[in-house]
Design an enzyme around this catalytic site. Sequence first.
Site, PDB file in Angstrom:
ATOM      1  N   LYS A 107     -70.669   4.663  18.511  1.00 11.44           N
ATOM      2  CA  LYS A 107     -71.287   4.475  17.064  1.00 11.44           C
ATOM      3  C   LYS A 107     -70.692   3.024  16.731  1.00 11.44           C
ATOM      4  O   LYS A 107     -71.059   2.202  15.902  1.00 11.44           O
ATOM      5  CB  LYS A 107     -70.863   5.523  16.163  1.00 11.44           C
ATOM      6  CG  LYS A 107     -69.610   5.911  15.725  1.00 11.44           C
ATOM      7  CD  LYS A 107     -68.814   4.945  14.855  1.00 11.44           C
ATOM      8  CE  LYS A 107     -67.437   5.388  14.648  1.00 11.44           C
ATOM      9  NZ  LYS A 107     -66.713   5.119  13.726  1.00 11.44           N
ATOM     10  N   ASN A 153     -66.674  -2.456  11.676  1.00 10.31           N
ATOM     11  CA  ASN A 153     -67.472  -2.871  12.880  1.00 10.31           C
ATOM     12  C   ASN A 153     -68.797  -3.653  12.432  1.00 10.31           C
ATOM     13  O   ASN A 153     -69.248  -4.762  12.994  1.00 10.31           O
ATOM     14  CB  ASN A 153     -67.821  -1.739  13.904  1.00 10.31           C
ATOM     15  CG  ASN A 153     -66.598  -1.347  14.663  1.00 10.31           C
ATOM     16  OD1 ASN A 153     -66.324  -1.828  15.669  1.00 10.31           O
ATOM     17  ND2 ASN A 153     -65.973  -0.073  14.175  1.00 10.31           N
ATOM     18  N   GLU A 191     -62.982  -2.458  16.572  1.00  7.98           N
ATOM     19  CA  GLU A 191     -63.051  -1.354  17.776  1.00  7.98           C
ATOM     20  C   GLU A 191     -63.994  -1.680  18.824  1.00  7.98           C
ATOM     21  O   GLU A 191     -64.216  -1.477  19.911  1.00  7.98           O
ATOM     22  CB  GLU A 191     -62.732  -0.188  17.404  1.00  7.98           C
ATOM     23  CG  GLU A 191     -62.589   0.852  18.544  1.00  7.98           C
ATOM     24  CD  GLU A 191     -61.161   0.924  19.082  1.00  7.98           C
ATOM     25  OE1 GLU A 191     -61.397   0.518  20.513  1.00  7.98           O
ATOM     26  OE2 GLU A 191     -60.165   1.089  18.534  1.00  7.98           O
ATOM     27  N   ARG A 201     -44.993   1.464  11.260  1.00  8.46           N
ATOM     28  CA  ARG A 201     -44.305   0.568  12.126  1.00  8.46           C
ATOM     29  C   ARG A 201     -43.292  -0.469  11.188  1.00  8.46           C
ATOM     30  O   ARG A 201     -42.310  -0.768  11.827  1.00  8.46           O
ATOM     31  CB  ARG A 201     -45.153  -0.127  12.745  1.00  8.46           C
ATOM     32  CG  ARG A 201     -44.596  -1.213  13.970  1.00  8.46           C
ATOM     33  CD  ARG A 201     -45.706  -1.775  14.701  1.00  8.46           C
ATOM     34  NE  ARG A 201     -46.676  -0.683  15.203  1.00  8.46           N
ATOM     35  CZ  ARG A 201     -46.270  -0.190  16.445  1.00  8.46           C
ATOM     36  NH1 ARG A 201     -45.280  -0.545  17.092  1.00  8.46           N
ATOM     37  NH2 ARG A 201     -47.301   0.523  16.978  1.00  8.46           N
ATOM     38  N   ARG A 202     -43.848  -0.726  10.158  1.00 10.84           N
ATOM     39  CA  ARG A 202     -43.028  -1.715   9.175  1.00 10.84           C
ATOM     40  C   ARG A 202     -42.528  -1.084   8.214  1.00 10.84           C
ATOM     41  O   ARG A 202     -42.814  -0.319   7.380  1.00 10.84           O
ATOM     42  CB  ARG A 202     -44.231  -2.573   8.461  1.00 10.84           C
ATOM     43  CG  ARG A 202     -44.795  -3.391   9.802  1.00 10.84           C
ATOM     44  CD  ARG A 202     -45.950  -4.140   9.344  1.00 10.84           C
ATOM     45  NE  ARG A 202     -45.919  -4.817   7.977  1.00 10.84           N
ATOM     46  CZ  ARG A 202     -47.288  -5.053   7.131  1.00 10.84           C
ATOM     47  NH1 ARG A 202     -48.322  -4.855   7.800  1.00 10.84           N
ATOM     48  NH2 ARG A 202     -46.841  -5.842   6.200  1.00 10.84           N
TER      49      ARG A 202
END
Length: 331
Positions: free
Chosen positions: A190, A255, A281, A31-32
């Site tokens: 998970k 996570n 997430e 994107r960058r």
Amino acid sequence: MKIGVMGAGSWGTTLAKVFSDAGCDVTLWARREEVAREINTEHTNSTYLRGIALPHTLTATTQPTQALCDADVVVLAVPSQTLRGNLAEWCADIPQDALLLSLAKGIEKETFLRMSEVIAEVTGAQPDKVAVLSGPNLAREIAEEQPAATVIACTNEKNAQRIQHALAAPYFRPYTNTDVIGCEIGGACKNVIALACGMASGRGLGENTLATLMTRGLAEISRLGVAMGADPRTLSGLAGLGDLVATCSSPLSRNRTFGARLGEGKTLDEARAATNGQVAEGVISSQSIARLADSLGVDMPITRAVFGVCHRDQNVADMVAALMGRTKKSE
């Protein structure tokens, strides 16, 4: 084989490296502009994979059309909750005969759709041309070429095998599976259990607690998977148990680390600030998975407890007490 990888974060860049090392012609969309420039000139991505040398054959671009042009496989390496919007922008340029490989692990928040279902809905691709990748795959370790295995799941086994052969590198061993549901549910759930393990670790709780959370976490993941049509054997394999153990145990797991900050007493905003504004997430998935489980009548107490901490302002101590105080039953 020509591969277009859409997303130059740590996992997208790592998979682009693996495909390149396996002999494929790979173009990575970033994107960058500064990220693409560094990959092309320095052959590194210091923003997401500091210290990792990338193949000189790997090229990067900020133009989606360039990455997608004539691709045999399009690898979708963007977060689950942004997948639909990105696909809407890209789908006109995705080659009609391309296989689509999802790296995202989550359940769409508003629709409860799995990522392969989102891909098929937005692009119009037949489900047998959509595959998912899932397994005990911490990006940094694979980028360092530490031996690892993964699962490529597709309802069409020949298409899964095509991706398997394209992705097989000396340090990376892909297996195939036709149980897309099981692989996706294992990968999405998970992350939530890893948050719970991180919370327990952040409170200073020990290995017995973590082993209990992982084992009972696997039980509730399996209940949900079976209710949705998954093969329970999938959830005892790499895409279920394997992914769960790696994500719940490693300090490299975003996570688990995010959960540990919550366990230490940080608020959701403070934990987000400590991870450069990123939300794990599992925080988002806990909401959609808890509601999906409710709609199917599936008991998922750990997931519901994590949902309570992340979305109902419950504290971690109360979460632990609630889990330990549940009605006694047989295993």
